[in-house]
Scaffold this active site. Sequence first.
Site, PDB file in Angstrom:
ATOM      1  N   GLU A   1       8.492 -12.014 -14.646  1.00 29.19           N
ATOM      2  CA  GLU A   1       7.715 -11.067 -13.821  1.00 29.19           C
ATOM      3  C   GLU A   1       7.167  -9.910 -14.647  1.00 29.19           C
ATOM      4  O   GLU A   1       6.168  -9.310 -14.258  1.00 29.19           O
ATOM      5  CB  GLU A   1       8.527 -10.564 -12.642  1.00 29.19           C
ATOM      6  CG  GLU A   1       9.702  -9.692 -12.943  1.00 29.19           C
ATOM      7  CD  GLU A   1      10.357  -9.209 -11.643  1.00 29.19           C
ATOM      8  OE1 GLU A   1       9.670  -9.053 -10.626  1.00 29.19           O
ATOM      9  OE2 GLU A   1      11.569  -8.976 -11.663  1.00 29.19           O
TER      10      GLU A   1
ATOM     11  N   ARG B   1       4.250   1.070  -6.565  1.00 27.54           N
ATOM     12  CA  ARG B   1       4.268   0.055  -5.495  1.00 27.54           C
ATOM     13  C   ARG B   1       3.270  -1.055  -5.761  1.00 27.54           C
ATOM     14  O   ARG B   1       3.260  -2.080  -5.094  1.00 27.54           O
ATOM     15  CB  ARG B   1       3.978   0.724  -4.149  1.00 27.54           C
ATOM     16  CG  ARG B   1       4.994   1.757  -3.739  1.00 27.54           C
ATOM     17  CD  ARG B   1       4.422   2.735  -2.713  1.00 27.54           C
ATOM     18  NE  ARG B   1       4.230   2.154  -1.425  1.00 27.54           N
ATOM     19  CZ  ARG B   1       5.142   2.182  -0.439  1.00 27.54           C
ATOM     20  NH1 ARG B   1       6.310   2.732  -0.686  1.00 27.54           N
ATOM     21  NH2 ARG B   1       4.907   1.674   0.730  1.00 27.54           N
TER      22      ARG B   1
ATOM     23  N   ASN C   1      -0.923   1.023   6.005  1.00 29.17           N
ATOM     24  CA  ASN C   1      -0.075   0.104   5.234  1.00 29.17           C
ATOM     25  C   ASN C   1       0.456  -0.921   6.223  1.00 29.17           C
ATOM     26  O   ASN C   1       1.029  -0.571   7.243  1.00 29.17           O
ATOM     27  CB  ASN C   1       1.086   0.842   4.562  1.00 29.17           C
ATOM     28  CG  ASN C   1       1.997  -0.129   3.810  1.00 29.17           C
ATOM     29  OD1 ASN C   1       1.577  -1.222   3.440  1.00 29.17           O
ATOM     30  ND2 ASN C   1       3.255   0.256   3.610  1.00 29.17           N
ATOM     31  N   GLY C   2       0.217  -2.211   5.927  1.00 31.76           N
ATOM     32  CA  GLY C   2       0.690  -3.276   6.819  1.00 31.76           C
ATOM     33  C   GLY C   2      -0.447  -4.235   7.150  1.00 31.76           C
ATOM     34  O   GLY C   2      -1.488  -4.235   6.509  1.00 31.76           O
TER      35      GLY C   2
ATOM     36  N   TRP D   1      -3.067  -2.345  -1.736  1.00 32.55           N
ATOM     37  CA  TRP D   1      -2.686  -3.640  -2.318  1.00 32.55           C
ATOM     38  C   TRP D   1      -3.311  -4.653  -1.391  1.00 32.55           C
ATOM     39  O   TRP D   1      -2.873  -4.837  -0.257  1.00 32.55           O
ATOM     40  CB  TRP D   1      -1.165  -3.769  -2.362  1.00 32.55           C
ATOM     41  CG  TRP D   1      -0.652  -4.940  -3.133  1.00 32.55           C
ATOM     42  CD1 TRP D   1      -0.674  -5.117  -4.489  1.00 32.55           C
ATOM     43  CD2 TRP D   1      -0.035  -6.118  -2.596  1.00 32.55           C
ATOM     44  NE1 TRP D   1      -0.095  -6.305  -4.829  1.00 32.55           N
ATOM     45  CE2 TRP D   1       0.290  -6.959  -3.702  1.00 32.55           C
ATOM     46  CE3 TRP D   1       0.273  -6.549  -1.317  1.00 32.55           C
ATOM     47  CZ2 TRP D   1       0.910  -8.193  -3.549  1.00 32.55           C
ATOM     48  CZ3 TRP D   1       0.906  -7.772  -1.157  1.00 32.55           C
ATOM     49  CH2 TRP D   1       1.207  -8.592  -2.263  1.00 32.55           C
TER      50      TRP D   1
ATOM     51  N   HIS E   1      18.595 -34.401 -16.301  1.00 31.43           N
ATOM     52  CA  HIS E   1      18.062 -35.301 -15.252  1.00 31.43           C
ATOM     53  C   HIS E   1      16.562 -35.141 -15.091  1.00 31.43           C
ATOM     54  O   HIS E   1      16.035 -35.185 -13.985  1.00 31.43           O
ATOM     55  CB  HIS E   1      18.795 -35.025 -13.931  1.00 31.43           C
ATOM     56  CG  HIS E   1      20.250 -35.313 -14.011  1.00 31.43           C
ATOM     57  ND1 HIS E   1      20.780 -36.594 -14.001  1.00 31.43           N
ATOM     58  CD2 HIS E   1      21.305 -34.484 -14.182  1.00 31.43           C
ATOM     59  CE1 HIS E   1      22.090 -36.532 -14.122  1.00 31.43           C
ATOM     60  NE2 HIS E   1      22.452 -35.273 -14.240  1.00 31.43           N
TER      61      HIS E   1
ATOM     62  N   LYS F   1       6.379  -3.312  -5.352  1.00 36.73           N
ATOM     63  CA  LYS F   1       7.800  -2.950  -5.383  1.00 36.73           C
ATOM     64  C   LYS F   1       8.518  -3.452  -4.145  1.00 36.73           C
ATOM     65  O   LYS F   1       9.638  -3.905  -4.208  1.00 36.73           O
ATOM     66  CB  LYS F   1       7.963  -1.436  -5.502  1.00 36.73           C
ATOM     67  CG  LYS F   1       9.424  -0.978  -5.547  1.00 36.73           C
ATOM     68  CD  LYS F   1      10.161  -1.574  -6.749  1.00 36.73           C
ATOM     69  CE  LYS F   1      11.614  -1.176  -6.808  1.00 36.73           C
ATOM     70  NZ  LYS F   1      12.361  -1.943  -7.840  1.00 36.73           N
TER      71      LYS F   1
ATOM     72  N   LYS G   1      13.394 -11.867 -14.305  1.00 38.04           N
ATOM     73  CA  LYS G   1      13.053 -10.618 -15.018  1.00 38.04           C
ATOM     74  C   LYS G   1      12.023 -10.893 -16.100  1.00 38.04           C
ATOM     75  O   LYS G   1      11.044 -10.192 -16.252  1.00 38.04           O
ATOM     76  CB  LYS G   1      14.315 -10.038 -15.676  1.00 38.04           C
ATOM     77  CG  LYS G   1      15.146  -9.040 -14.944  1.00 38.04           C
ATOM     78  CD  LYS G   1      14.484  -7.858 -14.377  1.00 38.04           C
ATOM     79  CE  LYS G   1      14.017  -7.834 -12.992  1.00 38.04           C
ATOM     80  NZ  LYS G   1      14.364  -8.477 -11.861  1.00 38.04           N
TER      81      LYS G   1
ATOM     82  N   CYS H   1       0.837  -1.213   0.000  1.00 40.09           N
ATOM     83  CA  CYS H   1       0.000   0.000   0.000  1.00 40.09           C
ATOM     84  C   CYS H   1       0.866   1.254   0.000  1.00 40.09           C
ATOM     85  O   CYS H   1       2.026   1.229   0.357  1.00 40.09           O
ATOM     86  CB  CYS H   1      -0.872   0.012   1.245  1.00 40.09           C
ATOM     87  SG  CYS H   1      -1.874  -1.463   1.415  1.00 40.09           S
TER      88      CYS H   1
ATOM     89  N   GLU I   1      18.336 -14.813 -12.434  1.00 43.72           N
ATOM     90  CA  GLU I   1      17.824 -13.430 -12.473  1.00 43.72           C
ATOM     91  C   GLU I   1      17.231 -13.127 -13.842  1.00 43.72           C
ATOM     92  O   GLU I   1      16.182 -12.491 -13.943  1.00 43.72           O
ATOM     93  CB  GLU I   1      18.934 -12.439 -12.124  1.00 43.72           C
ATOM     94  CG  GLU I   1      18.516 -11.001 -12.210  1.00 43.72           C
ATOM     95  CD  GLU I   1      17.351 -10.617 -11.287  1.00 43.72           C
ATOM     96  OE1 GLU I   1      17.003 -11.402 -10.386  1.00 43.72           O
ATOM     97  OE2 GLU I   1      16.760  -9.552 -11.510  1.00 43.72           O
TER      98      GLU I   1
HETATM   99  C1  AGP Z   1      12.663  -7.788  -8.301  1.00 43.60           C
HETATM  100  O1  AGP Z   1      12.572  -7.677  -9.742  1.00 43.60           O
HETATM  101  C2  AGP Z   1      11.497  -8.467  -7.761  1.00 43.60           C
HETATM  102  N1  AGP Z   1      10.367  -7.608  -8.050  1.00 43.60           N
HETATM  103  C3  AGP Z   1      11.533  -8.924  -6.324  1.00 43.60           C
HETATM  104  O2  AGP Z   1      11.963 -10.250  -6.417  1.00 43.60           O
HETATM  105  C4  AGP Z   1      12.463  -8.193  -5.321  1.00 43.60           C
HETATM  106  O3  AGP Z   1      13.805  -8.373  -5.702  1.00 43.60           O
HETATM  107  C5  AGP Z   1      12.248  -8.822  -3.935  1.00 43.60           C
HETATM  108  O4  AGP Z   1      10.907  -8.628  -3.568  1.00 43.60           O
HETATM  109  C6  AGP Z   1      13.178  -8.242  -2.870  1.00 43.60           C
HETATM  110  O5  AGP Z   1      12.897  -6.882  -2.708  1.00 43.60           O
HETATM  111  P1  AGP Z   1      13.945  -6.000  -1.855  1.00 43.60           P
HETATM  112  O6  AGP Z   1      15.259  -6.041  -2.601  1.00 43.60           O
HETATM  113  O7  AGP Z   1      13.344  -4.623  -1.793  1.00 43.60           O
HETATM  114  O8  AGP Z   1      14.069  -6.637  -0.489  1.00 43.60           O
END
Ligand code: AGP
Length: 587
Positions: free
Chosen positions: A469, A28, A98-99, A74, A485, A582, A466, A2, A462
Amino acid sequence: MCGITGYIGKNNNAIKVVMDGLESLEYRGYDSSGIAYTNNNKLNVIKEKGKIINLKNNIDFNIKSNLAIGHTRWATHGEPNKVNSHPHQVNKFTIVHNGIIENYIELKEELLKNNYTFKSSTDTEIAVAYIDFIYKKEKDILKTLNYITKVFRGSYALGIICNDDLNNLYAVRKTSPLIIAKGTNENYIASDVPAILKYTNKYMLLDDYEIAKISSDNIEIYNQKLELVTKDTLEFEGTYESSMKNGYEHFMLKEIHEEPNVFKDTINTYLDKDFKNIPGFSKYNNIHIVACGSAYHTGLVGKYLIEKYANIPVYVEVASEYRYKHNFYDEKTLVILVSQSGETADTLACLKKVKEDGIDTLGIVNVVGSSVARESKYVMYTKAGCEIAVATTKAYLAQLTVFSVITMYLTNNKTLIEEISTIPTLIDNLINKDYKPIAKEIYKNKDIFFIGRGIDYSIAMEGSLKLKEISYINSVAYQAGELKHGTISLIEKNTPVIAISTDDTLSEKTISNIKEVKARGAKVIFVTNQNINDNFYDIKIDIPRVNELLQPILTIVPLQLLAYEVAKLNKCDIDKPRNLAKSVTVE
Ligand code: AGP
């Protein structure tokens, strides 16, 4: 996650400032939004499901208001709809949150016994009802908010308006981030700095259990003993423009283009003719690295480099697993927590657990003053600046850079300073290549594989994250030697396999694995720093060859841009992918 914004001021600019702030927090991730604002001493609440434009269409921006709070939601408790959206109002109190209030059920039971009723399925409505319930006894806002800091469990950042005191905006937090920002004849609250950058870059950080009482020209902050505390005023180094797109189509593309400078700023923070700003490592004989998502992937690279070159055992784990496992650490262990936002709940929970066990901690963090940064014994900031796109790129690259620096420091290796000076240009050259033709080859596929060995497998993970996501294509990264395997059964004609090979010592074996998938019809995209011209691949992406300590920083760049171009072809919401936030401040 949020987003919260709030305004109080004599300039009566509340609606515009709060709405600007919500739009700056869209990155976010959210599914509904709302605003509460005063007008002629009356509090109006408007909230809408969906994008912020739905809310804006219901607001009269000509209204002059001196006090407002806003929220992008969110959803955690209760589906995304108007009733569950914030702000939530019960009698004299209106709040945004938020939380997660983890003990909301027991609070609700107490409230039901006192004839409270509820319209929504949210923990937030219970929270504001409980504040109202306590206020009826305490008849003092500060005492009421202080009381709930001893009752609410879980995480909360609350923006609060009370009808009995419309000359002040209140805020209180635990675990979820909240800043108090200072303007001219007006002050603000926000979940994150981008929300207020249009109006000020001066802000303070609220600590857990602290309460802020904010008027248009004064900010009072109280600790849990209800004593006034003084706070440092921080100045955000970036500008509103630097946190906006600056002409790029997406924040993600802008942030990738910033990577040459991010590398430079990060490396220069820790290395010029000698090392600087690096905490002592000598007392530790083993390292744990704990993180989530992309940050976890940089931990795998860090493990590979530190073990290979500094000969120190490194254990890497995702935070959501680490905190529940029996971990073997002692006074000779350093636990490194990697986090761009510094607010990821799982990572933060690990930090708190490890600290309770008396273990030393180092935070590798991008957001200055964030919870991980403030709670770690040591902190090494990545100098990536404000990263808006949900999919991390420049912050990930900066984290890789910090692990390269740590490895150089541990081995007292100052021989790379000359080669380091070439990296920004090499990154730029990779950025300026055209990856659209390759993206066109694979964007319609439903499954895409990434393979690599050793450090290249960590990069493959990674690259795969990318891609999936932001383009919503199912992708998986596999150790190149492991594919045969079982998983190789999924390879069929034209299945894209992105094979990464930058380590000469493993290259021959990786090429054998590539030939195995090629023989089964795969479309192979070969990402390499090796001069190999052969027909075992369909497409080749050349990477400049540099020292292994710096190689991952180059290898990741084409994979980030390939993911970007594929997502664009699939017309995805690149900066705000569905279901993602985010910073994941819930566990
Ligand atoms: C990054 O592309 C992702 N959206 C996600 O995996 C992110 O790296 C992960 O949530 C960790 O976030 P942080 O680095 O703010 O702790």
